[in-house]
Write a protein that holds these residues in place. Structure first.
Motif, short mmCIF file in Angstrom:
data_model
loop_
_atom_site.label_atom_id
_atom_site.label_comp_id
_atom_site.label_asym_id
_atom_site.label_seq_id
_atom_site.Cartn_x
_atom_site.Cartn_y
_atom_site.Cartn_z
N GLN A 4 0.83 -1.21 0.00
CA GLN A 4 0.00 0.00 0.00
C GLN A 4 0.87 1.26 0.00
OE1 GLN A 4 -2.85 0.13 3.17
NE2 GLN A 4 -3.70 2.09 2.55
N ARG A 5 1.97 1.23 0.81
CA ARG A 5 2.87 2.39 0.84
C ARG A 5 3.50 2.61 -0.54
NH1 ARG A 5 4.20 0.53 6.06
NH2 ARG A 5 5.96 -0.67 5.24
N GLN A 6 3.93 1.50 -1.18
CA GLN A 6 4.53 1.63 -2.50
C GLN A 6 3.52 2.18 -3.51
OE1 GLN A 6 6.09 -2.25 -3.42
NE2 GLN A 6 7.77 -2.10 -1.95
N GLU A 7 2.28 1.67 -3.40
CA GLU A 7 1.24 2.14 -4.32
C GLU A 7 0.95 3.62 -4.09
OE1 GLU A 7 -1.44 1.86 -7.41
OE2 GLU A 7 0.03 0.38 -6.69
N GLU A 8 0.90 4.03 -2.83
CA GLU A 8 0.66 5.43 -2.52
C GLU A 8 1.81 6.30 -3.01
OE1 GLU A 8 0.06 5.48 1.67
OE2 GLU A 8 -2.03 4.80 1.56
N ALA A 9 3.06 5.76 -2.86
CA ALA A 9 4.22 6.52 -3.34
C ALA A 9 4.16 6.68 -4.85
CB ALA A 9 5.51 5.81 -2.92
N ARG A 10 3.80 5.58 -5.56
CA ARG A 10 3.68 5.67 -7.02
C ARG A 10 2.57 6.65 -7.41
NH1 ARG A 10 4.70 0.01 -6.82
NH2 ARG A 10 2.46 -0.44 -6.77
N ASN A 11 1.46 6.60 -6.69
CA ASN A 11 0.36 7.52 -6.99
C ASN A 11 0.77 8.97 -6.75
OD1 ASN A 11 -1.31 5.39 -7.66
ND2 ASN A 11 -2.25 5.25 -5.65
N ALA A 12 1.56 9.16 -5.67
CA ALA A 12 2.01 10.52 -5.36
C ALA A 12 2.93 11.05 -6.46
CB ALA A 12 2.72 10.54 -4.01
N VAL A 13 3.85 10.17 -6.91
CA VAL A 13 4.76 10.57 -7.99
C VAL A 13 3.98 10.85 -9.26
CG1 VAL A 13 6.63 9.77 -9.48
CG2 VAL A 13 6.73 9.32 -7.02
N GLU A 14 3.02 9.96 -9.57
CA GLU A 14 2.21 10.15 -10.77
C GLU A 14 1.38 11.43 -10.69
OE1 GLU A 14 1.16 9.23 -14.56
OE2 GLU A 14 2.60 8.17 -13.27
N PHE A 15 0.82 11.68 -9.49
CA PHE A 15 0.04 12.90 -9.30
C PHE A 15 0.92 14.14 -9.47
CE2 PHE A 15 -1.66 16.26 -6.55
CZ PHE A 15 -2.95 16.36 -7.05
N GLU A 16 2.14 14.04 -8.93
CA GLU A 16 3.07 15.18 -9.06
C GLU A 16 3.44 15.41 -10.52
OE1 GLU A 16 7.42 16.66 -7.33
OE2 GLU A 16 6.55 14.75 -6.69
N LYS A 17 3.65 14.29 -11.25
CA LYS A 17 3.98 14.43 -12.67
C LYS A 17 2.83 15.05 -13.44
CE LYS A 17 7.30 10.63 -13.07
NZ LYS A 17 7.56 9.29 -13.68
N ARG A 18 1.59 14.58 -13.13
CA ARG A 18 0.44 15.17 -13.81
C ARG A 18 0.30 16.65 -13.47
NH1 ARG A 18 -2.21 10.22 -12.38
NH2 ARG A 18 -3.25 11.28 -10.64
N GLY A 19 0.58 16.99 -12.19
CA GLY A 19 0.52 18.39 -11.79
C GLY A 19 1.55 19.23 -12.53
N GLU A 20 2.77 18.68 -12.65
CA GLU A 20 3.82 19.40 -13.37
C GLU A 20 3.45 19.55 -14.85
OE1 GLU A 20 7.48 17.40 -12.75
OE2 GLU A 20 7.69 18.05 -10.67
N ALA A 21 2.93 18.46 -15.42
CA ALA A 21 2.54 18.51 -16.84
C ALA A 21 1.45 19.56 -17.06
CB ALA A 21 2.06 17.14 -17.30
N PHE A 22 0.50 19.63 -16.12
CA PHE A 22 -0.57 20.63 -16.23
C PHE A 22 0.01 22.04 -16.12
CE2 PHE A 22 -3.77 23.39 -14.25
CZ PHE A 22 -4.79 23.28 -15.18
N ASP A 23 0.94 22.23 -15.18
CA ASP A 23 1.56 23.56 -15.01
C ASP A 23 2.30 23.97 -16.28
OD1 ASP A 23 0.61 23.70 -12.46
OD2 ASP A 23 2.45 23.00 -11.51
N VAL A 24 3.06 23.01 -16.87
CA VAL A 24 3.79 23.31 -18.10
C VAL A 24 2.82 23.67 -19.22
CG1 VAL A 24 5.27 22.34 -19.89
CG2 VAL A 24 5.78 21.90 -17.49
N LEU A 25 1.73 22.91 -19.31
CA LEU A 25 0.73 23.17 -20.35
C LEU A 25 0.16 24.58 -20.21
CD1 LEU A 25 -1.01 22.19 -22.71
CD2 LEU A 25 -2.62 21.26 -21.01
N GLN A 26 -0.17 24.97 -18.98
CA GLN A 26 -0.72 26.30 -18.75
C GLN A 26 0.29 27.39 -19.09
OE1 GLN A 26 -3.99 26.99 -17.86
NE2 GLN A 26 -4.12 24.81 -18.34
N ILE A 27 1.55 27.17 -18.70
CA ILE A 27 2.59 28.15 -19.01
C ILE A 27 2.73 28.32 -20.52
CG2 ILE A 27 5.09 28.52 -18.96
CD1 ILE A 27 5.11 27.24 -16.18
N LYS A 28 2.70 27.19 -21.25
CA LYS A 28 2.89 27.26 -22.71
C LYS A 28 1.66 27.85 -23.40
CE LYS A 28 6.43 23.71 -23.05
NZ LYS A 28 6.88 22.46 -23.70
N LEU A 29 0.47 27.57 -22.86
CA LEU A 29 -0.73 28.16 -23.45
C LEU A 29 -0.71 29.69 -23.31
CD1 LEU A 29 -3.54 25.67 -22.33
CD2 LEU A 29 -2.73 26.08 -24.66
N ARG A 30 -0.34 30.16 -22.12
CA ARG A 30 -0.26 31.62 -21.92
C ARG A 30 0.84 32.22 -22.79
NH1 ARG A 30 -1.28 29.99 -16.50
NH2 ARG A 30 0.95 30.03 -16.01
#
Length: 367
Positions: A128-154
């Motif tokens: 469960q800890r490993q799964e949560e860690a993977r989810n956290a990393v994936e969530f962070e990556k998605r967050g970063e990808a969203f931030d980059v997308l917004q920066i590039k759109l602006r």
């Protein structure tokens, strides 16, 4: 008979034991009783540990829980009738030992199940800890990808409206090297100036904003080429900030006359990145070995300036690569547009020919 022989043998052992007691000294008697008492206490402690109960504390209210139960009236009756098994005490003791072993086995199996249950729980918790860690990393990556997308759109909106800043052109240019950005350059007019030139004429506040934006792209963009590009641009921007702090002078030229430093920079500014790396290694070796006749302060200052020159050379080389890609894209676009125009022209000629044919046929019928 065997039964009588066993009884006689036991009687002899009892008599020998009794004789030994009568002949022992007070010290031996005291030691024998203490040993007996110790063994009894050990046996009692073992039973208590095995059963989990004591004579004083048990749910049955039995003060003799640790003692073997003997049905005394039945034993006396069997003895009077002469049917009492002479081995009854031994068998009772053996049966009690078997019971202890059985309880011990049950307890061990229970402990084993508890250990297995704990191990399974630990494994589930770890999964469960490993799964949560993977989810956290994936969530962070998605967050970063969203931030980059917004920066590039602006960024694209500012470029489209003619309000592009230095960071907009820098990030749009490096995107030309990204295959996934292939379709996002329609109508884009590439900034043809070398990246290092974009800091010229900037105010201190503008350079600080540019520095902050570059650091964001260093965090977001993980591609090796992008990292080289942004880190080199950061060095150039920080150097421009240092120049403004020192009133337009080289921040690292302490101990070296400005004219001399300008001449050195002029000689090195057109060198390739690899050439500057080789020169840096040679200068570093000279500074490290020192020796008479070696101006360590001078060469150390040149080494510091060489860091900025290397960054500028790296940016120049990447910019040339970007320019080649941009020109190639333009040529492909023009080729596609040319083919479209040719296709349209063929279609137009075909329609014109069909129209002319129809008009000629109509004219013949009227005649």
């Amino acid at each position: 008979m065997p039964h009588d022989d066993d009884e006689e043998d036991r009687q002899r052992r009892r008599e020998a034991k009794q004789l030994q007691k009568e002949l022992e000294t007070p010290e031996e008697k005291y030691r024998r009783r203490m040993e007996k008492k110790t063994k009894k206490a050990e046996r009692k402690s073992k039973d208590e540990a095995l059963l989990g109960y004591t004579n004083e504390s048990n749910p049955f209210g039995d003060a003799n829980l640790s003692e073997s139960f003997v049905w005394k009236k039945k034993v006396d009756k069997l003895a009077e009738e002469g049917t009492l098994d002479p081995q009854w005490r031994k068998k009772l003791k053996s049966k009690r030992e078997e019971l202890r072993n059985e309880i011990d086995e049950v307890k061990q199996r229970r402990n084993q199940r508890e250990r297995e249950r704990e191990l399974a729980e630990q494994q589930r918790a770890e999964i469960q800890r490993q799964e949560e860690a993977r989810n956290a990393v994936e969530f962070e990556k998605r967050g970063e990808a969203f931030d980059v997308l917004q920066i590039k759109l602006r960024r694209d909106m500012r470029l489209k409206d003619g309000r592009g800043t230095a960071i907009d052109y820098l990030s749009k240019n490096i995107d030309l090297l990204c295959p996934e950005e292939e379709d996002n350059f329609t109508g884009y007019q590439m900034e043809m100036r070398e990246p290092a030139k974009l800091v010229d004429g900037k105010s201190f506040r503008e350079l600080e904003d540019l520095q902050d934006d570059i650091k964001k792209f260093i965090i977001f963009e993980k591609a090796a080429k992008s990292q080289e590009y942004w880190r080199a641009m950061l060095v150039v921007t920080e150097d421009a900030l240092d120049k403004l702090k020192f009133g337009g002078q080289e921040a690292s030229s302490s101990g070296v006359h400005a004219t001399v430093m300008a001449e050195v920079v002029e000689k090195l500014k057109n060198k390739s990145h690899q050439e500057l790396v080789v020169m840096e290694e040679a200068m570093a070796g000279k500074v490290k070995t020192g020796g008479s006749g070696v101006d360590v302060e001078y060469w150390s200052t040149i080494l510091q300036r060489l860091r900025v020159l290397k960054a500028s050379a790296k940016l120049r080389e990447i910019h040339q690569e970007i320019t080649d890609v941009f020109v190639s894209k333009l040529e492909r676009i023009r080729e596609i547009e040319r083919k479209k125009e040719e296709e349209l022209e063929r279609e137009k000629r075909k329609r014109d020919a069909e129209l002319q044919k129809w008009m000629n046929a109509a004219a013949g019928e009227s005649d």
